[in-house]
Enzyme design. Structure first.
Site, PDB file in Angstrom:
ATOM      1  N   LYS A   1      36.576  30.512  44.356  1.00 19.76           N
ATOM      2  CA  LYS A   1      35.326  30.628  43.608  1.00 19.76           C
ATOM      3  C   LYS A   1      34.184  31.048  44.544  1.00 19.76           C
ATOM      4  O   LYS A   1      33.458  31.999  44.268  1.00 19.76           O
ATOM      5  CB  LYS A   1      34.974  29.283  42.955  1.00 19.76           C
ATOM      6  CG  LYS A   1      36.100  28.641  42.134  1.00 19.76           C
ATOM      7  CD  LYS A   1      36.443  29.429  40.907  1.00 19.76           C
ATOM      8  CE  LYS A   1      37.343  28.643  39.955  1.00 19.76           C
ATOM      9  NZ  LYS A   1      38.653  28.268  40.497  1.00 19.76           N
TER      10      LYS A   1
ATOM     11  N   LYS B   1      32.129  25.276  36.138  1.00 22.21           N
ATOM     12  CA  LYS B   1      33.524  25.091  36.518  1.00 22.21           C
ATOM     13  C   LYS B   1      33.627  24.450  37.901  1.00 22.21           C
ATOM     14  O   LYS B   1      32.742  24.613  38.754  1.00 22.21           O
ATOM     15  CB  LYS B   1      34.281  26.419  36.501  1.00 22.21           C
ATOM     16  CG  LYS B   1      33.685  27.536  37.346  1.00 22.21           C
ATOM     17  CD  LYS B   1      34.464  28.834  37.103  1.00 22.21           C
ATOM     18  CE  LYS B   1      33.844  30.011  37.827  1.00 22.21           C
ATOM     19  NZ  LYS B   1      34.575  31.278  37.550  1.00 22.21           N
TER      20      LYS B   1
ATOM     21  N   ARG C   1      42.567  40.725  35.777  1.00 15.68           N
ATOM     22  CA  ARG C   1      43.159  40.460  37.090  1.00 15.68           C
ATOM     23  C   ARG C   1      43.485  41.798  37.738  1.00 15.68           C
ATOM     24  O   ARG C   1      44.330  42.562  37.241  1.00 15.68           O
ATOM     25  CB  ARG C   1      44.418  39.603  36.943  1.00 15.68           C
ATOM     26  CG  ARG C   1      45.293  39.522  38.186  1.00 15.68           C
ATOM     27  CD  ARG C   1      44.587  38.952  39.410  1.00 15.68           C
ATOM     28  NE  ARG C   1      44.001  37.644  39.200  1.00 15.68           N
ATOM     29  CZ  ARG C   1      44.664  36.490  39.270  1.00 15.68           C
ATOM     30  NH1 ARG C   1      45.946  36.502  39.553  1.00 15.68           N
ATOM     31  NH2 ARG C   1      44.019  35.347  39.086  1.00 15.68           N
TER      32      ARG C   1
ATOM     33  N   ARG D   1      43.252  39.465  30.553  1.00 18.62           N
ATOM     34  CA  ARG D   1      43.740  38.239  29.923  1.00 18.62           C
ATOM     35  C   ARG D   1      42.718  37.832  28.875  1.00 18.62           C
ATOM     36  O   ARG D   1      41.619  37.381  29.183  1.00 18.62           O
ATOM     37  CB  ARG D   1      43.952  37.167  30.980  1.00 18.62           C
ATOM     38  CG  ARG D   1      45.033  37.565  31.995  1.00 18.62           C
ATOM     39  CD  ARG D   1      44.934  36.831  33.293  1.00 18.62           C
ATOM     40  NE  ARG D   1      43.659  37.089  33.958  1.00 18.62           N
ATOM     41  CZ  ARG D   1      43.271  36.453  35.069  1.00 18.62           C
ATOM     42  NH1 ARG D   1      44.052  35.543  35.618  1.00 18.62           N
ATOM     43  NH2 ARG D   1      42.111  36.738  35.619  1.00 18.62           N
TER      44      ARG D   1
ATOM     45  N   ARG E   1      38.238  30.831  27.692  1.00 22.00           N
ATOM     46  CA  ARG E   1      39.073  31.078  28.871  1.00 22.00           C
ATOM     47  C   ARG E   1      40.163  32.096  28.546  1.00 22.00           C
ATOM     48  O   ARG E   1      40.873  31.957  27.559  1.00 22.00           O
ATOM     49  CB  ARG E   1      39.727  29.773  29.344  1.00 22.00           C
ATOM     50  CG  ARG E   1      38.730  28.681  29.682  1.00 22.00           C
ATOM     51  CD  ARG E   1      39.422  27.359  29.917  1.00 22.00           C
ATOM     52  NE  ARG E   1      40.141  26.899  28.728  1.00 22.00           N
ATOM     53  CZ  ARG E   1      40.941  25.843  28.716  1.00 22.00           C
ATOM     54  NH1 ARG E   1      41.148  25.144  29.818  1.00 22.00           N
ATOM     55  NH2 ARG E   1      41.559  25.488  27.591  1.00 22.00           N
TER      56      ARG E   1
ATOM     57  N   ASP F   1      39.353  38.698  40.095  1.00 23.85           N
ATOM     58  CA  ASP F   1      39.080  38.472  38.675  1.00 23.85           C
ATOM     59  C   ASP F   1      37.747  39.102  38.332  1.00 23.85           C
ATOM     60  O   ASP F   1      36.726  38.824  38.989  1.00 23.85           O
ATOM     61  CB  ASP F   1      39.065  36.978  38.356  1.00 23.85           C
ATOM     62  CG  ASP F   1      40.458  36.366  38.374  1.00 23.85           C
ATOM     63  OD1 ASP F   1      41.441  37.138  38.472  1.00 23.85           O
ATOM     64  OD2 ASP F   1      40.563  35.135  38.292  1.00 23.85           O
TER      65      ASP F   1
ATOM     66  N   GLU G   1      36.048  35.830  40.635  1.00 24.96           N
ATOM     67  CA  GLU G   1      36.858  35.050  41.563  1.00 24.96           C
ATOM     68  C   GLU G   1      37.602  35.985  42.509  1.00 24.96           C
ATOM     69  O   GLU G   1      37.854  37.148  42.182  1.00 24.96           O
ATOM     70  CB  GLU G   1      37.879  34.150  40.837  1.00 24.96           C
ATOM     71  CG  GLU G   1      37.267  33.023  40.047  1.00 24.96           C
ATOM     72  CD  GLU G   1      38.298  32.026  39.533  1.00 24.96           C
ATOM     73  OE1 GLU G   1      39.444  32.037  40.032  1.00 24.96           O
ATOM     74  OE2 GLU G   1      37.954  31.241  38.640  1.00 24.96           O
TER      75      GLU G   1
ATOM     76  N   ASN H   1      41.149  35.555  44.305  1.00 24.73           N
ATOM     77  CA  ASN H   1      42.332  34.695  44.386  1.00 24.73           C
ATOM     78  C   ASN H   1      43.198  35.085  45.575  1.00 24.73           C
ATOM     79  O   ASN H   1      43.618  36.242  45.694  1.00 24.73           O
ATOM     80  CB  ASN H   1      43.144  34.806  43.093  1.00 24.73           C
ATOM     81  CG  ASN H   1      42.382  34.257  41.902  1.00 24.73           C
ATOM     82  OD1 ASN H   1      42.457  33.078  41.590  1.00 24.73           O
ATOM     83  ND2 ASN H   1      41.618  35.116  41.231  1.00 24.73           N
TER      84      ASN H   1
END
Length: 319
Positions: free
Chosen positions: A124, A159, A209, A224, A232, A272, A280, A282
């Site tokens: 994050k 979050k 993604r 997504r 979400r 993301d 984000e 990842n």
């Protein structure tokens, strides 16, 4: 090559969608030897990092997909590559694992992603290094600051910094309903730091993604898409994955971040992006290989193993 995968238990793999399995399958197809172990299998004994490692073969049977050839305690430096694919939670056990892997590097092991780089890139917080690509964001444990951020932006996502799969994500709209409760719960009454981001309406079109391998973006993202009123898009939270070509903005973000992150030892990264904004970075065990390949025909696992072979067989210097 001898490739050892540090992963969660193989018995829990859903091989129809598992990205680590896709890596193993492609590596095996090329004739590389495949090994697997769990974090709990590692040990530091008399200064040497080893693990109880299983050499495996892939059977082709979807119900009983691997067979153990042999199992032995092996120095991690004896492998040509160690692939870190343990899923979060990124807790202290995870940190200890990266520290053991870093010690193994000092003894000659080649670990991907680089353990110190995984530790240094909270998935994050890392977006703050690339703030020109992000929506308005606040990181704080202060209820006063978090309330003020909501008052300014009116529609906000809250979050935790250590969540995964969409866990612990809340949207507070203009009416502020449950704002205090959410802040108190996520911060544990001010004891934990959390993230607040201005809500990005483009989430209805998906949380994209974007996979970046050795600094280069995969040409397709997996959007997504949230379902049934969810905010979400995470697949683990019921989102539906739809592969699509990278937009101009997607590619701009990926091409700006890719070389920087690769130079830090991050061979595989999952960015993301919602709409035009990075949300984000990842680095632990990015997924979506098979979903992108199944829908587009682009072989993500082949691109990854190509990059791994370049790093190992051609001994690309690390920075």
């Amino acid at each position: 090559m001898k490739i050892a995968f540090l992963a969660d238990p193989l018995s829990g793999f859903k091989i129809y969608k598992d990205s680590t399995f896709a890596m193993m399958r492609e590596a095996a197809r090329r004739g590389h030897a495949i090994y697997a172990f769990e974090q709990r299998d590692m040990a530091l004994d008399d200064g040497v990092v080893s693990a109880d490692v299983a050499e495996i073969t892939l059977t082709g049977d979807p119900d009983d997909w691997y067979a153990v050839v042999k199992q032995a305690s092996t120095r991690l430096s004896e492998f040509d590559a160690v692939i870190e694919r343990k899923d979060p939670p990124f807790d202290m056990e995870y940190v200890y694992g990266t520290q053991l892997l870093q010690l193994a590097e000092m003894q000659g092991a080649r670990v991907f992603n680089k353990p110190s780089a995984i530790r240094d890139h909270n998935e994050k917080l890392s977006i703050a290094q690339f703030s020109n690509f992000t929506a308005p964001t606040l990181v704080s444990s202060s209820a006063e600051r978090l309330r003020a951020f909501h008052a300014l932006h009116r529609d906000v996502i809250f979050k935790p910094l250590d969540g995964m799969g969409g866990a612990g994500i809340f949207r507070i709209k203009d009416d502020g309903m449950n704002l205090g409760s959410v802040i108190e719960t996520l911060t544990e009454l001010g004891a934990r730091t959390i993230m607040a981001q201005k809500y990005i309406p483009a989430i209805v079109h998906g949380d994209k993604r974007i996979l970046v391998i050795d600094g280069q973006p995969v040409p397709f993202a997996l959007a997504r898409i949230p379902q049934a009123g969810e905010v979400r898009g995470n697949l683990a939270a019921g989102g539906v994955g739809r592969a699509q070509p990278l937009s101009t903005r997607d590619r701009e973000i990926a091409e700006a971040l890719g070389p920087v992150l690769a130079a830090r030892g991050l061979l595989l990264v999952g960015l993301d992006v919602i709409g035009d904004f990075l949300t984000e970075v990842n680095v632990t065990s990015p997924t979506c290989f098979q979903e992108i390949t199944d829908q587009t025909g682009f072989d993500v696992a082949a691109m990854f193993i190509d990059a791994l072979e370049r790093q190992v067989l051609h001994q690309v210097p690390e920075t």
